[in-house]
Scaffold this motif. Structure first.
Motif, PDB file in Angstrom:
ATOM      1  N   GLY A 253      88.877  28.832  52.324  1.00  0.00           N
ATOM      2  CA  GLY A 253      88.966  27.590  51.578  1.00  0.00           C
ATOM      3  C   GLY A 253      89.404  26.382  52.393  1.00  0.00           C
ATOM      4  O   GLY A 253      89.653  25.319  51.839  1.00  0.00           O
ATOM      5  N   MET A 254      89.499  26.523  53.690  1.00  0.00           N
ATOM      6  CA  MET A 254      89.863  25.402  54.562  1.00  0.00           C
ATOM      7  C   MET A 254      88.683  25.086  55.464  1.00  0.00           C
ATOM      8  O   MET A 254      87.892  25.964  55.795  1.00  0.00           O
ATOM      9  N   ASN A 255      88.578  23.825  55.857  1.00  0.00           N
ATOM     10  CA  ASN A 255      87.517  23.410  56.768  1.00  0.00           C
ATOM     11  C   ASN A 255      88.084  23.204  58.162  1.00  0.00           C
ATOM     12  O   ASN A 255      89.010  22.422  58.344  1.00  0.00           O
ATOM     13  N   VAL A 256      87.517  23.909  59.134  1.00  0.00           N
ATOM     14  CA  VAL A 256      87.818  23.638  60.539  1.00  0.00           C
ATOM     15  C   VAL A 256      86.844  22.540  60.933  1.00  0.00           C
ATOM     16  O   VAL A 256      85.656  22.776  61.099  1.00  0.00           O
ATOM     17  N   LYS A 257      87.366  21.303  61.020  1.00  0.00           N
ATOM     18  CA  LYS A 257      86.503  20.133  61.188  1.00  0.00           C
ATOM     19  C   LYS A 257      86.117  19.879  62.636  1.00  0.00           C
ATOM     20  O   LYS A 257      85.027  19.394  62.908  1.00  0.00           O
ATOM     21  N   SER A 258      87.012  20.177  63.551  1.00  0.00           N
ATOM     22  CA  SER A 258      86.706  19.956  64.961  1.00  0.00           C
ATOM     23  C   SER A 258      87.566  20.883  65.798  1.00  0.00           C
ATOM     24  O   SER A 258      88.632  21.315  65.375  1.00  0.00           O
TER      25      SER A 258
ATOM     26  N   THR B  50      91.315  20.359  64.230  1.00  0.00           N
ATOM     27  CA  THR B  50      91.684  19.736  62.962  1.00  0.00           C
ATOM     28  C   THR B  50      91.195  20.629  61.845  1.00  0.00           C
ATOM     29  O   THR B  50      90.020  21.016  61.807  1.00  0.00           O
ATOM     30  N   ILE B  51      92.115  20.966  60.930  1.00  0.00           N
ATOM     31  CA  ILE B  51      91.798  21.802  59.778  1.00  0.00           C
ATOM     32  C   ILE B  51      92.192  21.046  58.515  1.00  0.00           C
ATOM     33  O   ILE B  51      93.334  20.598  58.391  1.00  0.00           O
ATOM     34  N   TYR B  52      91.224  20.888  57.609  1.00  0.00           N
ATOM     35  CA  TYR B  52      91.501  20.290  56.311  1.00  0.00           C
ATOM     36  C   TYR B  52      91.872  21.418  55.350  1.00  0.00           C
ATOM     37  O   TYR B  52      91.089  22.333  55.105  1.00  0.00           O
ATOM     38  N   ASP B  53      93.096  21.395  54.803  1.00  0.00           N
ATOM     39  CA  ASP B  53      93.595  22.484  53.967  1.00  0.00           C
ATOM     40  C   ASP B  53      93.423  22.233  52.468  1.00  0.00           C
ATOM     41  O   ASP B  53      93.980  22.943  51.646  1.00  0.00           O
ATOM     42  N   GLY B  54      92.668  21.203  52.108  1.00  0.00           N
ATOM     43  CA  GLY B  54      92.482  20.853  50.695  1.00  0.00           C
ATOM     44  C   GLY B  54      93.346  19.683  50.284  1.00  0.00           C
ATOM     45  O   GLY B  54      93.102  19.067  49.253  1.00  0.00           O
ATOM     46  N   LYS B  55      94.364  19.374  51.082  1.00  0.00           N
ATOM     47  CA  LYS B  55      95.261  18.250  50.804  1.00  0.00           C
ATOM     48  C   LYS B  55      95.237  17.206  51.907  1.00  0.00           C
ATOM     49  O   LYS B  55      95.283  16.016  51.646  1.00  0.00           O
ATOM     50  N   ARG B  56      95.201  17.676  53.155  1.00  0.00           N
ATOM     51  CA  ARG B  56      95.261  16.749  54.285  1.00  0.00           C
ATOM     52  C   ARG B  56      94.659  17.400  55.529  1.00  0.00           C
ATOM     53  O   ARG B  56      94.525  18.612  55.595  1.00  0.00           O
TER      54      ARG B  56
END
Length: 133
Positions: free
Chosen positions: A95-100, A116-122
């Motif tokens: 459920g998290m995005n590894v963006k870069s 950078t990982i987006y955890d759903g909040k930041r």
């Protein structure tokens, strides 16, 4: 007695053979178990855990990292290794995005990464060091 000397000699031979060498292991690529020391610059926290790196059979420039971001052994990302540099296309884990991700294989015992990982909040900006003996 001669049999006592044989038993003592056999004991010392077995003792020497059972001792593991203290010499560092010789690594030929980045596959294997690594200790990850991670610093989350967004939450100012540090974490240490183990992860595994495997080479994909279908593409020798791609590697699978399991337990990335301590997401569990069944979770993984795929990174590309080119001239000592690691990169990835955006991927999702638990459920998290590894963006870069960008990284450098310093040697076969040390890898430095930033991601950078987006955890759903930041966005969580992470610096990590992979190391092994």
């Amino acid at each position: 007695k001669m049999s006592d000397f044989r038993i003592i000699g056999l004991f010392f031979c077995l003792l020497l053979l059972s001792c593991e060498s203290n010499a560092p292991r010789v690594h030929t690529d980045i596959t294997g178990v690594w200790r990850c020391e991670e610093t989350n610059n967004s939450t100012v926290s540090q974490t240490s855990y183990l992860l595994d790196v495997y080479r994909k059979a279908s593409d020798t420039t791609q590697y699978v990292i399991t337990n990335f971001f301590q997401a569990g052994d069944s979770e993984f990302i795929v990174v590309k290794l080119n001239n000592g540099k690691l990169t990835l296309a955006e991927q999702s884990i638990t459920g998290m995005n590894v963006k870069s991700l960008s990284g450098t294989v310093i040697d076969l015992r040390n890898i430095q990464l930033s991601y950078t990982i987006y955890d759903g909040k930041r966005d969580n900006n992470i610096n990590a060091s992979f190391s092994r003996k």
